[in-house]
Enzyme design. Sequence first.
Site, PDB file in Angstrom:
ATOM      1  N   HIS A 195      -2.895   6.369   4.553  1.00  7.73           N
ATOM      2  CA  HIS A 195      -1.805   5.408   4.768  1.00  7.73           C
ATOM      3  C   HIS A 195      -0.448   5.938   4.309  1.00  7.73           C
ATOM      4  O   HIS A 195       0.367   5.206   3.754  1.00  7.73           O
ATOM      5  CB  HIS A 195      -2.114   4.072   4.070  1.00  7.73           C
ATOM      6  CG  HIS A 195      -1.374   2.921   4.696  1.00  7.73           C
ATOM      7  ND1 HIS A 195      -1.354   1.659   4.156  1.00  7.73           N
ATOM      8  CD2 HIS A 195      -0.613   2.860   5.827  1.00  7.73           C
ATOM      9  CE1 HIS A 195      -0.632   0.864   4.914  1.00  7.73           C
ATOM     10  NE2 HIS A 195      -0.182   1.574   5.938  1.00  7.73           N
ATOM     11  N   CYS A 241       0.795  -1.238   0.000  1.00  9.19           N
ATOM     12  CA  CYS A 241       0.000   0.000   0.000  1.00  9.19           C
ATOM     13  C   CYS A 241       0.822   1.279   0.000  1.00  9.19           C
ATOM     14  O   CYS A 241       0.727   2.099  -0.916  1.00  9.19           O
ATOM     15  CB  CYS A 241      -0.924   0.003   1.212  1.00  9.19           C
ATOM     16  SG  CYS A 241      -2.066  -1.389   1.271  1.00  9.19           S
ATOM     17  N   ASN A 246      -2.177  -2.425  -5.463  1.00  9.05           N
ATOM     18  CA  ASN A 246      -1.250  -3.564  -5.520  1.00  9.05           C
ATOM     19  C   ASN A 246      -2.040  -4.823  -5.828  1.00  9.05           C
ATOM     20  O   ASN A 246      -3.269  -4.791  -5.940  1.00  9.05           O
ATOM     21  CB  ASN A 246      -0.462  -3.726  -4.211  1.00  9.05           C
ATOM     22  CG  ASN A 246      -1.309  -3.700  -2.967  1.00  9.05           C
ATOM     23  OD1 ASN A 246      -1.277  -2.748  -2.205  1.00  9.05           O
ATOM     24  ND2 ASN A 246      -2.093  -4.744  -2.757  1.00  9.05           N
TER      25      ASN A 246
END
Length: 713
Positions: free
Chosen positions: A143, A87, A293
């Site tokens: 994130h 991520c 991803n």
Amino acid sequence: MRAAAAALAVLSVLLGLDGLQAHRAEPNQNHTEPKKKKNQPHIIFILTDDQGFNDIGYHNPTLKTPTLDKLAAEGVTLENYYVQPICTPSRSQLITGRYQIHTGLQHSIIRPSQPSCLPPHMDTLPERLRQAGYATHMVGKWHLGFYRKACLPTRKGFDSFFGSLTGSVDYYSYGSCDGPGLCGYDLHDDEGVAWGQEGKYSTTLFTQRARKILESHDPADRPLFLLLSLQAVHTPLQSPKSYIYPYRDMANVARRQFAAMVSTVDEAVRNVTYALRKHGYYRNSVIIYSTDNGAQPFTGGSNWPLRGRKGTYWEGGVRGVAFVHSPLLRRRRRVSKALLHITDWFPTLVALAGGNASESRGLDGFDVWSTISEGRESPRQEILHNIDPLHKPPARTTKWGATASGPKKPKKKKIQKKKIHKLKPKQKSAFRLKSTKKPQTFSQLEATKPLPQSKPKPKTRAQARNQRPSHHSPRPKSYSSGAPPRPPSQIQSRPRSKSRRNASQNQDRPQSGSKAQLGPHPGPRNGSRPAAGSPPPPWDASVQAAIRVGDWKLLTGDPGHGDWVPPQVLPTLPGRWWNLERSVSPAPEAPPLQNVWLFNITADPCERRDLAGQRPDVVRRLMARLAHYNQSAVPVYFPPDDPRADPARHAGAWVPWVEEEEEGEGEGEGGRYHGVYKKGRGGKKKRKKPRCPLCKLRSFFLKLNTGMMSNRI
């Protein structure tokens, strides 16, 4: 009188000429005003989480994604598009347009308790779009670190933010954990905690906020950039029951739940595109859809028929699903095989917005709008997937679960104790680096011939027992020496990683001498000798790295578990079918450990034919490219956890915990952590510790006790 009249006539003529020049000069004065920019498109970027290559309807009809299929079919489907395997690196490269070797985020993700985030000196995509006159909004998963307020999305170029800051959040309670007992609430509105949203499904909640932004913004006033970063389809596997019903015939429970979450994403995209049409955005909009991803097969995802999974550098981990839908595309309804990467969105969107991408220093992306819109050749010819000098290879294995360290309770024999004792440092606690000045040595592959066969050593009973096959593993993890190569120094780990990594962030890319950089290896360690007169390999083959140049892809070190996982159609976890892609017959001798793979991705997209032995010339050429990229790499920044991040100290929520005026806590030359897993030495503000004989005695016994306990473990 005549002379006076003549003088008066001349004066009037001169005054007339001055007036004429003044009138002619007026338009030139208007040139100093800023020109009105051309019609700037509204940009809607939809980013999903952990969606694999086989997790969309146009690749796999068992998944019901009619909206995504229609948008892709009417736009341009990107079938040679790459992201990062996890991520944080993907999101950082989207936001900054730089490879992670240039942001210090080469190693793993940013965990909630880590004092880390994007480098403060780098400009971001929303900042550049805001400079071009855009209103910038973000909804969903961030994130990218939040230990300071300066790391928050609203400080990185977004006018507003609504979503989560950590990596994995419960879809209903918005709880996020960083280990047992370290949990907190993670839903934020701008820079405050958005309490009271429990019970609302996050995909639905994020979609509602996106529609609210589209409704309140005037598309005729300012162009809009909206980043809708959905949490789905990341774990935990949660979705409303109504979405599960269409997949009731799927026997595998995890796959059924995962498919339902994909359907929630499809509905979210349908609602957003409906709002674009309703409020007047659509005709002048660009919709980009991308995953961050590859998928994790054991939690319901699928990358079939590609090799590997999330967290690996095989195609299943880095080749992403993506498409572009826009009325502004000149050539629509087609599939693009052009080589593209997630870093390309930065310069592409800045140029599309009327900005100048060259003003951002050190970009690794390319402007690929003509490639997408008109079908021209891609300016990108190679992709550096990553160079991670801190990746610690696992113990030598012949099958998953059978390591070189042997069973937990070996028979008590002297010779076995000696063998096991040599490998026990792998189980010690706390990452620690004794020195960063020693040269880093790694085992090398001889690039001028196929992988050498190391001479077998006499085996002990413990080693023979460790080589028994396990029904879980595809094929042995391989390195070029008989034991796993050592990391840059004596790095020790424990299962729950509160690990200390690199920390200093350079303001500019170093050209050489970086502590995390790797130089040529002095020689092979596996007993083989290079051919006489052959030059040394240009790259340390045991370093985890991956690069794509043209049709060729090179992987070195440990790229991750290289499995081909078929679609999960059985009701339980992998059983007999798991062995369909691997041999389970015991080998008479353990094969040499491999650390170099070469594939022609165009001819072999599933990576089934390793050509490293047949094309050493290509291996050497791609290794030289890795060495070239590594010269500009900055040190890895991966600091240890900060106990002050505990949500229990902040009313039960994950929030920034470092005050802006505090120094020595993060990136930069004044940071607390310098080098590789090591605290800085050269700080100017060092305080002399008071002499304390009792303290020294306590420290001595503490170290002694820690060492004894580590040996026991």
